[in-house]
Write a protein that holds these residues in place. Structure first.
Motif, short mmCIF file in Angstrom:
data_model
loop_
_atom_site.label_atom_id
_atom_site.label_comp_id
_atom_site.label_asym_id
_atom_site.label_seq_id
_atom_site.Cartn_x
_atom_site.Cartn_y
_atom_site.Cartn_z
N SER A 177 0.83 -1.20 0.00
CA SER A 177 0.00 0.00 0.00
C SER A 177 0.87 1.26 0.00
CB SER A 177 -0.90 -0.01 1.24
OG SER A 177 -0.12 0.16 2.40
N SER A 178 0.20 2.40 0.06
CA SER A 178 0.91 3.67 0.02
C SER A 178 1.78 3.90 1.26
CB SER A 178 -0.08 4.83 -0.13
OG SER A 178 -1.02 4.81 0.94
N SER A 179 1.46 3.26 2.35
CA SER A 179 2.22 3.47 3.58
C SER A 179 3.44 2.56 3.68
CB SER A 179 1.33 3.25 4.82
OG SER A 179 0.92 1.91 4.91
N ASN A 180 3.54 1.58 2.80
CA ASN A 180 4.71 0.71 2.87
C ASN A 180 5.49 0.69 1.55
OD1 ASN A 180 3.06 -1.52 1.53
ND2 ASN A 180 2.07 -1.51 3.53
N ILE A 181 5.09 -0.11 0.60
CA ILE A 181 5.87 -0.25 -0.63
C ILE A 181 6.01 1.07 -1.38
CG2 ILE A 181 5.85 -1.26 -2.95
CD1 ILE A 181 5.00 -3.90 -1.71
N GLU A 182 4.92 1.79 -1.49
CA GLU A 182 4.97 3.01 -2.32
C GLU A 182 5.94 4.05 -1.76
OE1 GLU A 182 1.83 5.28 -5.05
OE2 GLU A 182 1.29 5.30 -2.91
N ARG A 186 17.13 -2.02 -1.65
CA ARG A 186 16.72 -0.75 -2.26
C ARG A 186 16.06 -0.96 -3.62
NH1 ARG A 186 22.24 2.46 -0.85
NH2 ARG A 186 22.09 2.27 1.42
N ASN A 187 15.06 -1.81 -3.64
CA ASN A 187 14.20 -2.08 -4.81
C ASN A 187 14.84 -2.93 -5.89
OD1 ASN A 187 12.32 -0.33 -3.59
ND2 ASN A 187 12.98 1.42 -4.82
N ASN A 188 16.06 -2.59 -6.29
CA ASN A 188 16.60 -3.25 -7.47
C ASN A 188 18.12 -3.43 -7.45
OD1 ASN A 188 17.53 -0.63 -7.83
ND2 ASN A 188 16.05 -0.13 -9.41
N LYS A 235 10.05 -2.06 -8.75
CA LYS A 235 8.95 -1.54 -7.95
C LYS A 235 8.17 -0.52 -8.76
CE LYS A 235 8.94 1.76 -4.64
NZ LYS A 235 9.22 2.47 -3.36
N SER A 236 6.86 -0.58 -8.62
CA SER A 236 5.99 0.39 -9.28
C SER A 236 4.79 0.64 -8.38
CB SER A 236 5.53 -0.12 -10.65
OG SER A 236 4.67 0.81 -11.26
N GLY A 237 4.66 1.86 -7.91
CA GLY A 237 3.53 2.20 -7.06
C GLY A 237 3.52 1.38 -5.78
N THR A 238 2.44 0.65 -5.56
CA THR A 238 2.27 -0.11 -4.33
C THR A 238 2.65 -1.58 -4.50
OG1 THR A 238 -0.05 -0.54 -4.83
CG2 THR A 238 0.45 1.42 -3.49
N SER A 239 3.34 -1.89 -5.60
CA SER A 239 3.74 -3.28 -5.83
C SER A 239 5.21 -3.38 -6.20
CB SER A 239 2.91 -3.90 -6.96
OG SER A 239 1.56 -4.04 -6.58
N ALA A 240 5.76 -4.55 -5.91
CA ALA A 240 7.14 -4.83 -6.25
C ALA A 240 7.21 -6.24 -6.82
CB ALA A 240 8.04 -4.70 -5.03
#
Lengths: 110, 120
Positions: free
Chosen positions: A25-30, A51-53, A67-72
């Protein structure tokens, strides 16, 4: 039930490319970095992506993160039998004020 | 070479307090950016983050377990201690300690884990 949602299982044949998703969600992944771990049976987790990638030294470039938005997602190309393991995503949650792990995905190499 | 190892009781009675010690080598917990964390994993289930202590003694605990957890460090002994009060059978798990890397912002080295069973 985890705040970070992963498919419980995934599979592929040797040489294939497999992706594992992690939905939040916006509070974690995003709003935070995402990390990925590999846990071989009976062993401690191993950091695969930070760090995502980014890959720690020693991790093959067959493993990649995005990572894109609220998903990885974690992608594994050129699948090998030794990739059979559980995979976990992780991130921080600003609302909860704590670190989260996904529910884990068991990868089977057919 | 960084190594960590967890130690403590393998069996705890319900309502008792669990004390686990992480003894490490290959790094100093007085180095800027470094931390040591605790993560647990019930049998056959997912990882759960418990607590983290930083080089500057900043501490973070899982909000859902915060009232039961205490994390401390002894830099001179290269040890981090986690205590968890009021243990319950649902707390049965393998408990891991891990090195939090400044470079990776994450747990890059883990101990082998120790299985703690809560049972009367």
């Amino acid at each position: 039930q985890s705040v970070l949602t992963q498919p419980p299982s995934a599979s592929g044949t040797p040489g294939q490319r497999v992706t594992i998703s992690c939905s939040g969600s916006s509070s974690n992944i995003e709003s935070n970095y995402v990390y990925w771990y590999q846990q071989l049976p009976g062993t401690a987790p191993k950091l695969l992506i930070y760090r995502n990638n980014q890959r720690p030294s020693g991790v093959p470039d067959r493993f990649s993160g995005s990572k894109s938005g609220t998903s990885a997602s974690l992608a594994i190309s050129g699948l090998r039998s030794e990739d059979e393991a559980d995979y976990y995503c992780a991130t921080w949650d600003d609302s909860l004020g704590g670190r989260l792990f996904g529910g884990g995905t068991k990868l089977t190499v057919l | 070479q960084i190594t960590l190892k967890e130690s403590g009781p393998t069996l705890v009675r319900p309502t008792q307090t669990l004390t686990l010690t992480c003894t490490f080598s290959g790094f100093s917990l007085s180095t800027t950016g470094v931390g040591v964390g605790w993560i647990r994993q019930p049998p056959g289930k997912a990882l759960e983050w418990l607590a983290l202590i930083y080089w500057d003694d900043d501490k973070r605990c899982s909000p859902s377990l915060e009232s039961r957890l205490t994390i401390t460090k002894d830099t001179s002994k290269n040890q981090v201690v986690l205590t968890m009060t009021n243990m319950d059978p649902v707390d049965t798990a393998t408990y891991y300690c891990a090195h939090r890397s400044y470079s990776y912002d994450e747990f890059d080295q883990w101990g082998p884990g120790t299985l703690v069973t809560v049972s009367s």
